[in-house]
Design an enzyme around this catalytic site. Structure first.
Site, short mmCIF file in Angstrom:
data_model
loop_
_atom_site.label_atom_id
_atom_site.label_comp_id
_atom_site.label_asym_id
_atom_site.label_seq_id
_atom_site.Cartn_x
_atom_site.Cartn_y
_atom_site.Cartn_z
N LYS A 185 0.99 -1.29 0.18
CA LYS A 185 -0.01 0.08 0.19
C LYS A 185 1.01 1.16 0.08
CE LYS A 185 -4.48 -1.80 1.60
NZ LYS A 185 -4.95 -2.79 2.58
N LYS A 239 -3.27 -10.28 -8.98
CA LYS A 239 -4.44 -10.87 -8.67
C LYS A 239 -5.70 -10.06 -8.99
CE LYS A 239 -5.35 -8.64 -4.32
NZ LYS A 239 -5.89 -8.48 -2.97
N LYS A 242 -10.25 -4.85 -7.21
CA LYS A 242 -10.91 -3.54 -7.48
C LYS A 242 -10.20 -2.31 -7.74
CE LYS A 242 -12.62 -4.34 -3.04
NZ LYS A 242 -13.76 -5.08 -2.61
#
Ligand code: TYM
Length: 332
Positions: A111, A194, A197
C-alpha cells in the site's frame, strides 16, 4: 458449533476474486457454523471514501452478498461500524501489536508503494482492526482469499500475547480457511497478479458486469503468441486464463482447451469467447438478483438491523470479558 467471521471492504463492487476467494465459502459455511459476515466500512476509511458515497457502497456490497446466497436468517450479516465494540477491542489489541511487525506486513508495504502520500496509522494498524473483527466473536475459522493469510498470522500473535500476558486461555487461534483446502488467489485479466478492484481498469470482472462488458474485458486479456512445441509450459498470462476457465467452465471445456494448447492448435480468441460466455452464464443469475435486492431498501434496512442486534449480543459479551481480564472495572 464453530464460530466463523469474515469481512469485505466496501470500496467497490464485488468481483470474481471476492466471490471465489471468500463469498463462496460464506454461502457454504453459513449452514454448518455460527457465522458473522460484515461489510468492513471502518477499514475502507484508510483510503478516505467521500462521505456522500460511503453509505451507498455499503448498501451495494450488502445487496451483492445477499444476491450470492447469504441468508440473513441463518448467518449474521452486519455493518462493521454498527458494532463499535470492535473499535474498543482494536484499541486494546493495539497495546499488543509491535510497530516493527506491522511495518513488515506485505500488504502495508504494497500500500505504501502504491500510495506513498497516504501512509496513515490506520493503514499500519489495519491488521489489528482485522484481529478485533475476528476476536470480538472469538472465531475459529476465517474464510478469506490467499492475500489475507498474513493478517491471520498477526491475529494469532495477538491471541498468544493476550493469553500469555494475562495468564488466561481466553482467545483461541483462528485460521484462514477455504473449504476446498488451499486458499484461493483468483488472477486478474492483466496478465499478472490478482484480480482486484483497485488494480488496472479491465483487470476485474464484477458480479454486476453485463455480457458485453464481460466479453470486452476478456477479449482484451493479455496472451502470448501461442505455444510453438508440444506440451510447452504456459506463460503466467495463459495460466491465468486457464485458472479462470477452471472456475467457471465444465471439466470437458477445460480439457478441450488443454488439449488444443498442448498440441499447439489453440486459438486464444476461441478460448476467450468460451470463457466470456461461461463467466456470463455463471454471473447472470447473481447479476439479476443484485439488481432486485439493491432496489429493495426496506429489505436491506431490515437485514442490517437484525444483523447489528445479533452482532452486538456477541460483541458486548466478549468486550465485557476482555475488560474484566485486563482489569478495567467500573467504579459506579
Ligand atoms: P477485501 O475487501 O479486499 O476482499 C474481500 C475478500 O475477497 C478476497 N479476495 C480474493 N480472493 C481470491 N482472489 C482474489 N483475487 C481476491 N481478491 C479479494 C479477500 O481475500 C477477502 O477474503 N481485510 C479484508 C476485509 C476484512 C476482513 C476482516 C476479512 C476486514 N476485517 C476480518 C476477514 C476477517 C479485505 O480487505 O478484504
Amino acid at each position: 458449533m464453530e464460530t466463523v467471521v469474515s469481512g469485505i471492504r466496501p470500496t467497490g463492487n464485488l468481483h470474481l476474486g471476492n466471490y471465489f476467494g471468500a463469498v463462496r465459502n460464506f454461502i457454504k459455511m453459513q449452514h454448518d457454523a455460527n457465522c458473522y459476515f460484515f461489510v468492513a466500512d471502518y477499514h475502507s476509511l484508510t483510503t478516505h471514501p467521500h462521505p456522500d458515497n460511503l453509505n451507498a457502497t455499503v448498501k451495494q456490497v450488502l445487496a451483492e452478498n445477499l444476491a450470492c446466497g447469504l441468508d440473513p436468517e441463518i448467518c449474521t450479516l452486519y455493518v462493521q461500524s454498527d458494532l463499535p465494540e470492535t473499535a474498543e477491542l482494536y484499541l486494546l489489541l493495539n497495546m499488543l501489536a509491535y510497530t516493527g511487525e506491522l511495518e513488515r506486513s506485505v500488504s502495508f508495504k504494497e500500500k505504501i508503494r502504491k500510495d506513498p502520500d497516504n501512509v496513515n496509522a490506520g493503514l499500519l494498524t489495519y491488521p489489528v482492526l482485522m484481529a478485533a473483527d475476528i476476536l470480538i466473536h472469538k472465531a475459529a475459522k476465517v474464510p478469506v482469499g490467499k492475500d489475507q493469510e498474513q493478517h491471520l498470522e498477526y491475529t494469532r500473535n495477538y491471541v498468544n500475547r493476550f493469553n500469555y500476558l494475562y495468564g488466561v486461555e481466553y482467545f483461541q487461534e483462528p485460521f484462514a480457511y477455504n473449504f476446498g483446502g488451499q486458499l484461493v488467489k483468483v488472477p486478474g485479466l492483466d496478465g499478472s497478479g490478482k484480480m482486484g478492484k483497485s488494480e488496472a481498469e479491465g483487470n476485474a470482472i464484477f458480479l454486476i458486469d453485463e455480457p458485453e462488458v464481460i466479453k470486452k474485458k476478456v477479449m482484451r486479456a493479455v496472451t502470448d503468441s501461442g505455444p510453438t512445441h508440444m506440451n510447452q509450459p504456459k506463460e503466467v498470462a495463459i495460466e491465468n486464463l486457464f485458472t479462470l476457465l477452471k472456475l467457471v467452465s465444465t471439466t470437458e471445456t477445460v480439457a478441450h482447451f488443454e488439449t488444443l494448447y498442448n498440441n499447439c492448435t489453440i486459438r486464444y480468441g476461441d478460448m476467450k469467447k468460451q470463457l466470456a460466455d461461461d463467466i456470463n452464464i455463471f454471473i447472470a443469475p447473481i447479476r439479476e438478483k443484485i439488481k432486485a435486492i439493491a432496489a429493495d431498501e426496506k429489505y436491506i434496512n431490515k437485514v442490517v438491523k437484525m444483523g447489528a442486534e445479533k452482532a452486538r449480543q456477541s460483541g458486548r459479551k466478549t468486550l465485557a470479558e476482555v475488560r474484566n481480564i485486563i482489569g478495567i472495572r467500573s467504579f459506579f
